[in-house]
Design a protein around this motif. Sequence first.
Motif, PDB file in Angstrom:
ATOM      1  N   PHE A   1       3.516  -1.535   0.378  1.00 53.03           N
ATOM      2  CA  PHE A   1       3.146  -2.742   1.106  1.00 53.03           C
ATOM      3  C   PHE A   1       4.102  -2.953   2.285  1.00 53.03           C
ATOM      4  N   ASP A   2       3.528  -3.252   3.446  1.00 53.69           N
ATOM      5  CA  ASP A   2       4.306  -3.390   4.676  1.00 53.69           C
ATOM      6  C   ASP A   2       4.653  -4.869   4.898  1.00 53.69           C
ATOM      7  N   GLU A   3       5.859  -5.265   4.499  1.00 52.36           N
ATOM      8  CA  GLU A   3       6.271  -6.659   4.648  1.00 52.36           C
ATOM      9  C   GLU A   3       6.307  -7.084   6.119  1.00 52.36           C
ATOM     10  N   LYS A   4       6.751  -6.211   6.990  1.00 54.11           N
ATOM     11  CA  LYS A   4       6.872  -6.563   8.402  1.00 54.11           C
ATOM     12  C   LYS A   4       5.511  -6.879   9.012  1.00 54.11           C
ATOM     13  N   ALA A   5       4.506  -6.109   8.639  1.00 54.57           N
ATOM     14  CA  ALA A   5       3.176  -6.293   9.211  1.00 54.57           C
ATOM     15  C   ALA A   5       2.419  -7.461   8.588  1.00 54.57           C
ATOM     16  N   HIS A   6       2.878  -7.938   7.435  1.00 54.29           N
ATOM     17  CA  HIS A   6       2.151  -8.999   6.715  1.00 54.29           C
ATOM     18  C   HIS A   6       3.125 -10.091   6.297  1.00 54.29           C
ATOM     19  N   ARG A   7       3.793 -10.677   7.255  1.00 53.53           N
ATOM     20  CA  ARG A   7       4.832 -11.668   6.953  1.00 53.53           C
ATOM     21  C   ARG A   7       4.260 -12.989   6.441  1.00 53.53           C
ATOM     22  N   ASP A   8       2.945 -13.161   6.550  1.00 58.00           N
ATOM     23  CA  ASP A   8       2.313 -14.381   6.062  1.00 58.00           C
ATOM     24  C   ASP A   8       1.833 -14.260   4.621  1.00 58.00           C
ATOM     25  N   VAL A   9       2.122 -13.139   3.979  1.00 60.65           N
ATOM     26  CA  VAL A   9       1.641 -12.848   2.628  1.00 60.65           C
ATOM     27  C   VAL A   9       2.810 -12.825   1.653  1.00 60.65           C
ATOM     28  N   SER A  10       2.632 -13.400   0.473  1.00 59.66           N
ATOM     29  CA  SER A  10       3.669 -13.317  -0.569  1.00 59.66           C
ATOM     30  C   SER A  10       3.972 -11.853  -0.848  1.00 59.66           C
ATOM     31  N   ALA A  11       5.249 -11.485  -0.727  1.00 60.40           N
ATOM     32  CA  ALA A  11       5.610 -10.075  -0.595  1.00 60.40           C
ATOM     33  C   ALA A  11       5.985  -9.383  -1.901  1.00 60.40           C
ATOM     34  N   GLN A  12       5.873 -10.059  -3.054  1.00 60.03           N
ATOM     35  CA  GLN A  12       6.141  -9.364  -4.301  1.00 60.03           C
ATOM     36  C   GLN A  12       5.122  -8.230  -4.446  1.00 60.03           C
ATOM     37  N   ALA A  13       5.593  -7.013  -4.577  1.00 51.49           N
ATOM     38  CA  ALA A  13       4.700  -5.856  -4.557  1.00 51.49           C
ATOM     39  C   ALA A  13       5.196  -4.832  -5.578  1.00 51.49           C
ATOM     40  N   VAL A  14       4.552  -4.793  -6.722  1.00 50.23           N
ATOM     41  CA  VAL A  14       5.011  -3.994  -7.859  1.00 50.23           C
ATOM     42  C   VAL A  14       4.535  -2.539  -7.720  1.00 50.23           C
ATOM     43  N   ALA A  15       5.436  -1.605  -7.955  1.00 54.70           N
ATOM     44  CA  ALA A  15       5.037  -0.199  -8.036  1.00 54.70           C
ATOM     45  C   ALA A  15       4.558   0.121  -9.453  1.00 54.70           C
TER      46      ALA A  15
ATOM     47  N   ASP B   1       9.828  -2.476  -2.419  1.00 55.89           N
ATOM     48  CA  ASP B   1      10.744  -3.441  -1.818  1.00 55.89           C
ATOM     49  C   ASP B   1      11.052  -4.550  -2.820  1.00 55.89           C
ATOM     50  N   GLN B   2      10.280  -5.625  -2.819  1.00 58.38           N
ATOM     51  CA  GLN B   2      10.514  -6.741  -3.741  1.00 58.38           C
ATOM     52  C   GLN B   2       9.679  -6.550  -5.007  1.00 58.38           C
ATOM     53  N   ASP B   3      10.339  -6.749  -6.172  1.00 58.41           N
ATOM     54  CA  ASP B   3       9.655  -6.664  -7.472  1.00 58.41           C
ATOM     55  C   ASP B   3       9.081  -5.272  -7.737  1.00 58.41           C
ATOM     56  N   THR B   4       9.880  -4.246  -7.508  1.00 62.05           N
ATOM     57  CA  THR B   4       9.422  -2.861  -7.632  1.00 62.05           C
ATOM     58  C   THR B   4       8.991  -2.494  -9.049  1.00 62.05           C
TER      59      THR B   4
ATOM     60  N   LYS C   1      17.840  -2.202   2.394  1.00 68.07           N
ATOM     61  CA  LYS C   1      17.753  -3.289   3.356  1.00 68.07           C
ATOM     62  C   LYS C   1      16.320  -3.805   3.455  1.00 68.07           C
ATOM     63  N   ARG C   2      16.180  -5.059   3.827  1.00 64.56           N
ATOM     64  CA  ARG C   2      14.856  -5.645   3.998  1.00 64.56           C
ATOM     65  C   ARG C   2      14.237  -5.178   5.321  1.00 64.56           C
ATOM     66  N   TRP C   3      12.981  -5.520   5.525  1.00 65.50           N
ATOM     67  CA  TRP C   3      12.240  -5.012   6.686  1.00 65.50           C
ATOM     68  C   TRP C   3      12.913  -5.359   8.015  1.00 65.50           C
ATOM     69  N   ASP C   4      13.661  -6.467   8.045  1.00 60.65           N
ATOM     70  CA  ASP C   4      14.300  -6.891   9.290  1.00 60.65           C
ATOM     71  C   ASP C   4      15.728  -6.379   9.435  1.00 60.65           C
TER      72      ASP C   4
END
Length: 263
Positions: free
Chosen positions: A56-70, A88-91, A136-139
């Motif tokens: 999941f691309d956090e930078k491209a979707h900054r308006d979306v809750s970014a918890q993204a489980v692998a 990234d978050q919640d792997t 590091k985070r997307w930023d």
Amino acid sequence: MQGTGGSRRDTVIVHGNASGTPTPDGSGTYGTAGSATVAVEADDFQARNLTVSNDFDEKAHRDVSAQAVALRTAADKVLLDSVIITGDQDTLELDGAARARPGRVYMTNSYVVGTVDFVFGSATAVIDRSVITLKKRWDGTSAGCVTAPSTPAGRKGFLIVNSTFNGDVAPGSFALGRPWHAGGDASLDPQTTVRDSTLGSGIRPAPWSDMGGFSWKDDRFAEYANTGPGAGTPSGDRPHLSDARASGQEVGDWLGDWPPVTS
């Protein structure tokens, strides 16, 4: 589930949903658990020699809750051997099999990569002889947390042992853990023990953090016999187990009557 390549990087299972990603039928969003690239709900599951990723691309979707489980497990006797779990978050979500019975997980010879709360859940889980990579985070900022256990009272939570914490992040920018009282449930008793491991410089001098109005000091967070630039001496902000208590927090104490057979 076994990768057939010569390396765990040769077989990659990847998808890119996040908690806030809309479902195709327009009924809502996936939620954290539903975002998982791979979800395991069967006891006696094993994965070897492969990679599970959430890209999941956090930078491209900054308006979306970014918890993204692998990878999400909600089962007992789960063996993860020579795998890479990356996001990234919640792997890596490690949950119990059910509220009435524990879910034991044993991860070994593996890698986990993430930014925030990237090992989390209610399982009784061991991460042994593995590498935990801080990202590091997307930023480009460095501010994260490794574990967020939501352990039920009376059960064991996360044990990280004989492992290495590394990553190209700012010194002192990552916590080892914080207590996740899911849904504000005060009856939970989150636990993370990190022992006999090498801590890189990215680990904070005060390595535990509060979460959601709950203090880590009211739950179970401790270290034992760690080394490396991120390790530190015992203090009120950095509790260490005594030798006697550490003797009861070994791999066998976590896994009980289940001896996982690794490759």
